[in-house]
Design a protein around this motif. Sequence first.
Motif, PDB file in Angstrom:
ATOM      1  N   LEU A 168       0.834  -1.200   0.000  1.00 36.44           N
ATOM      2  CA  LEU A 168       0.000   0.000   0.000  1.00 36.44           C
ATOM      3  C   LEU A 168       0.872   1.255   0.000  1.00 36.44           C
ATOM      4  O   LEU A 168       0.575   2.234  -0.690  1.00 36.44           O
ATOM      5  N   ALA A 169       1.971   1.208   0.767  1.00 37.82           N
ATOM      6  CA  ALA A 169       2.888   2.346   0.799  1.00 37.82           C
ATOM      7  C   ALA A 169       3.558   2.568  -0.552  1.00 37.82           C
ATOM      8  O   ALA A 169       3.925   3.700  -0.892  1.00 37.82           O
ATOM      9  N   ALA A 170       3.701   1.498  -1.336  1.00 34.53           N
ATOM     10  CA  ALA A 170       4.316   1.612  -2.661  1.00 34.53           C
ATOM     11  C   ALA A 170       3.341   2.130  -3.708  1.00 34.53           C
ATOM     12  O   ALA A 170       3.729   2.325  -4.868  1.00 34.53           O
ATOM     13  N   GLY A 171       2.074   2.327  -3.314  1.00 25.46           N
ATOM     14  CA  GLY A 171       1.111   2.914  -4.233  1.00 25.46           C
ATOM     15  C   GLY A 171       0.093   1.962  -4.811  1.00 25.46           C
ATOM     16  O   GLY A 171      -0.731   2.362  -5.637  1.00 25.46           O
ATOM     17  N   MET A 172       0.097   0.693  -4.406  1.00 29.34           N
ATOM     18  CA  MET A 172      -0.872  -0.254  -4.929  1.00 29.34           C
ATOM     19  C   MET A 172      -2.226  -0.034  -4.271  1.00 29.34           C
ATOM     20  O   MET A 172      -2.303   0.331  -3.094  1.00 29.34           O
ATOM     21  N   ASP A 173      -3.314  -0.255  -5.011  1.00 29.64           N
ATOM     22  CA  ASP A 173      -4.648  -0.079  -4.431  1.00 29.64           C
ATOM     23  C   ASP A 173      -4.963  -1.204  -3.454  1.00 29.64           C
ATOM     24  O   ASP A 173      -4.306  -2.252  -3.449  1.00 29.64           O
ATOM     25  N   GLU A 174      -5.981  -1.003  -2.611  1.00 27.92           N
ATOM     26  CA  GLU A 174      -6.255  -1.912  -1.501  1.00 27.92           C
ATOM     27  C   GLU A 174      -6.583  -3.326  -1.965  1.00 27.92           C
ATOM     28  O   GLU A 174      -6.081  -4.315  -1.410  1.00 27.92           O
ATOM     29  N   PHE A 223       1.573 -10.195 -12.809  1.00 31.22           N
ATOM     30  CA  PHE A 223       2.224  -9.159 -12.011  1.00 31.22           C
ATOM     31  C   PHE A 223       3.117  -8.265 -12.890  1.00 31.22           C
ATOM     32  O   PHE A 223       4.052  -7.658 -12.408  1.00 31.22           O
ATOM     33  N   ALA A 224       2.786  -8.176 -14.173  1.00 27.71           N
ATOM     34  CA  ALA A 224       3.649  -7.485 -15.134  1.00 27.71           C
ATOM     35  C   ALA A 224       3.755  -5.983 -14.874  1.00 27.71           C
ATOM     36  O   ALA A 224       4.767  -5.364 -15.214  1.00 27.71           O
ATOM     37  N   THR A 225       2.738  -5.393 -14.289  1.00 29.18           N
ATOM     38  CA  THR A 225       2.737  -3.941 -14.108  1.00 29.18           C
ATOM     39  C   THR A 225       3.262  -3.514 -12.731  1.00 29.18           C
ATOM     40  O   THR A 225       3.268  -2.328 -12.413  1.00 29.18           O
ATOM     41  N   ILE A 226       3.711  -4.469 -11.925  1.00 28.25           N
ATOM     42  CA  ILE A 226       4.148  -4.174 -10.564  1.00 28.25           C
ATOM     43  C   ILE A 226       5.566  -3.596 -10.583  1.00 28.25           C
ATOM     44  O   ILE A 226       6.428  -4.057 -11.328  1.00 28.25           O
ATOM     45  N   ASP A 227       5.831  -2.587  -9.743  1.00 23.61           N
ATOM     46  CA  ASP A 227       7.157  -1.980  -9.683  1.00 23.61           C
ATOM     47  C   ASP A 227       8.147  -2.913  -8.994  1.00 23.61           C
ATOM     48  O   ASP A 227       7.766  -3.891  -8.344  1.00 23.61           O
ATOM     49  N   SER A 228       9.435  -2.600  -9.117  1.00 22.37           N
ATOM     50  CA  SER A 228      10.494  -3.482  -8.607  1.00 22.37           C
ATOM     51  C   SER A 228      10.409  -3.692  -7.101  1.00 22.37           C
ATOM     52  O   SER A 228      10.587  -4.816  -6.610  1.00 22.37           O
ATOM     53  N   PHE A 229      10.147  -2.625  -6.341  1.00 27.01           N
ATOM     54  CA  PHE A 229      10.055  -2.763  -4.888  1.00 27.01           C
ATOM     55  C   PHE A 229       8.958  -3.750  -4.511  1.00 27.01           C
ATOM     56  O   PHE A 229       9.159  -4.646  -3.672  1.00 27.01           O
TER      57      PHE A 229
END
Length: 502
Positions: free
Chosen positions: A435-441, A466-472
């Motif tokens: 959630l802190a990384a910006g993903m919706d709930e 999970f193709a659109t997920i950022d590296s963190f």
Amino acid sequence: MRMKPRRSFLTVTPNTHRGHRFAAVQRLIGVLLMIFSLTMLPPAGVSMFYGDSALDAFMLGFVTTLAIGCVVWIPVRRNRADLKIRDGFLVVALFWTVLGVAGALPFWFPTTPRMTFSQAVFESISGLTTTGATVLTGIDILPRSILYYRQQLQWLGGGGIIVLAVAILPLLGVGGMQLLRAETPGPVKDTKMTPRIKETARALWTIYLGLTIACTAAYWAAGMSLFDAIGHAFSTVSTGGFSTHDRSFGYFDNHLLETISVVFMLLAAINFSLHFVSWRDRSLRIYLADPESRMFLLIALILSVLIAVALLIAGRYVMPLQAFAKSAFQVVSIMTSTGFTTADYTIWPSFVPVLLVLSSFIGGCASSTAGGMKVIRVMLLFKQGMREVYQLVHPSAELPVKLGRKVVPPRVLQAVWSFISAYMGFYVIMLLLLLAAGMDEVSAFAAVAACINNLGPGLGEVSANFATIDSFSLWVCSFAMLLGRLEIFAFLVLLTPAFWRR
């Protein structure tokens, strides 16, 4: 004459110090890396057979992994210090972590598909932990060797490549029982099917290989190509869920194949010790006599009927049999943490997708290839809760918790409570990180559940991949997959000061 006591691999001689112990662990990891490098040769052969573009990636991955294994092993090759039981946890944690990175090399080297290092490690760990979450799109057009390699990773992880190593390492002078104790899932880890560890490992792999061959033959006979049959048998028996097609099992649109898949997913999610005893005694009553397997099948049936009724009421399907078939496949697939799909369940009545994801927390039986918290832990949690309620009514009564006719020791109940508390604690921490990384709930809730339960597909942004997920977020999810595979405590024990003391 006084006889000298026989030395056991569970003992440590007085002059054995911490450095020697870690050297023994280093030697073992080096050997395992060299063994793992050989698993890149079969996909190289597939690449040569089909003439695709990934041959160089697999050969480079093989040479690199073998070289690293040699570099790790050679300095300590003469070390013969005994491994203690707690060293098994360090080996297992390092094993899955190091192999997750080594297994990423064939994904990272090729030009097709083009992946970042974070994505390559995620894909590799997802395969080895039998999670089935993927960062890849356009799977149908990927090189055949890459497709095969993904399925092979899941098969090796599902069988527990460390158990295979236990069958080989005694020949190299390394004891293995402590590794199996650290690797075997479930609240009770001391049960052995056969007196000797080598025989136990062979029995496990004989059953696992037999199920794989039977599943391959059934898929092939029901209409899959041989390549698809082998690949999907690997991911079915390992309850991994990787597919050679973007539409997963829905690509085949074949009711017979779906039925075969349900049968083998159920078999893979049942305690493999039961398969061994059933085969040895030539009896199927073993499964019905086991409280955990009965509860597992009952939960799957209840959820299948409940969701089928919801689908009929919502008008998604007209025929009750069709609704039940679609429901049963999806329930078994997700509850066993396989993750195959035949329909877009995210558009089913809103409570159904959430219910399916929650069922993955239950998972399959202990000592199976399935993920989740395991049915036996959920059973004991429920029984313990009911006992506390009855204790309020009858404070002086002695109310033991039983599984079947056996009384469960308080130590096991404490371990179950501790495990579930740690499991949910880590779940919340990783949920907050996403959630802190910006993903919706919704996506964050499902992503962590899909990874820590070794499930694969989720909801929202991660419903397909999970193709659109950022590296963190990918690294957080990779850590969640490892935690799920190691069942939390194998990692937590490494954080205690007592573990590192002499």
